[in-house]
Enzyme design. Structure first.
Site, PDB file in Angstrom:
ATOM      1  CG  LEU A 108     -10.110 -20.895  23.033  1.00  0.00           C
ATOM      2  CD1 LEU A 108      -9.835 -22.162  23.813  1.00  0.00           C
ATOM      3  CD2 LEU A 108     -10.106 -21.169  21.551  1.00  0.00           C
ATOM      4  CB  CYS A 109     -15.767 -19.096  22.802  1.00  0.00           C
ATOM      5  SG  CYS A 109     -17.501 -19.151  22.394  1.00  0.00           S
ATOM      6  CG  HIS A 110     -19.136 -16.339  25.296  1.00  0.00           C
ATOM      7  ND1 HIS A 110     -19.469 -17.355  24.418  1.00  0.00           N
ATOM      8  CD2 HIS A 110     -20.086 -15.389  25.148  1.00  0.00           C
ATOM      9  CE1 HIS A 110     -20.578 -17.030  23.778  1.00  0.00           C
ATOM     10  NE2 HIS A 110     -20.977 -15.855  24.197  1.00  0.00           N
ATOM     11  NE  ARG A 159     -12.479 -17.003  13.787  1.00  0.00           N
ATOM     12  CZ  ARG A 159     -12.192 -17.131  12.511  1.00  0.00           C
ATOM     13  NH1 ARG A 159     -12.537 -16.184  11.658  1.00  0.00           N
ATOM     14  NH2 ARG A 159     -11.592 -18.207  12.065  1.00  0.00           N
TER      15      ARG A 159
END
Length: 180
Positions: free
Chosen positions: A108-110, A158
């Site tokens: 997720l994300c980074h 994302r």
């Protein structure tokens, strides 16, 4: 039989991603979550987008965790946490086990940064927070702006805004493993 999922975190992890995952898998009783961290001590501190959030107890320290005991891996976001994790050789060795054995890896994300460090996203379709789109493209991955993207055993999302879609999809992948 339950799937056992390692959640790899360090100080500054995205609190909502971990808290939401814990709530989701608690209600879907076929999986067990284990919070793993290379940090010494008993707790890791979360980040709640504006300031430090709650501290979470570490279930297993990375030095004692055997990746062979886990069916899947989730690396939640939190730029500070992931930046610490991606530069830790022991973390990268732990993640490499999941790659080598084609076990599901959710990011997720980074959270995708350790996969970039391991150079394993070449020609893979992925998503992440938009700010690291260029990192993925430069590593020869294909960045797609969707809530959840799966390419083989890699499942990416994302941000925690997409957490519900991510967890539902990840759970479907885990359910298919249980049926094998």
């Amino acid at each position: 039989m339950k799937n056992t999922i390692a959640i790899l975190i360090s100080d500054g992890f995205d609190e909502w991603a971990v808290k939401g995952s814990q709530q989701f898998f608690k209600s879907h009783k076929e999986s067990k979550l284990v919070l793993i961290s290379p940090k010494q001590g008993e707790f890791v501190r979360s980040w709640n987008y504006k300031d430090w959030g709650a501290s979470y107890a570490i279930d297993e320290h990375l030095q004692e965790a055997d990746p062979a005991m886990f069916d899947a891996l989730i690396m939640p976001g939190g730029a500070l946490s992931i930046d610490n994790l991606r530069t830790n050789v022991a973390v990268l060795d732990f993640v490499q086990h999941f790659i080598d054995h084609s076990k599901p890896i959710g990011t997720l994300c980074h959270g995708i940064w350790p996969l970039l460090e391991l150079d394993c996203i070449r020609n893979k379709k992925l998503t992440s927070v938009a700010s690291i789109k260029t990192d993925i493209i430069r590593a020869h991955g294909q960045w797609i702006d969707q809530a959840v993207v799966q390419d083989g055993f890699l499942i990416s999302s994302r941000t925690s805004d997409d957490l519900d879609a991510f967890l539902s999809h990840f759970n479907e992948v885990l359910a298919s493993i249980l049926q094998e």
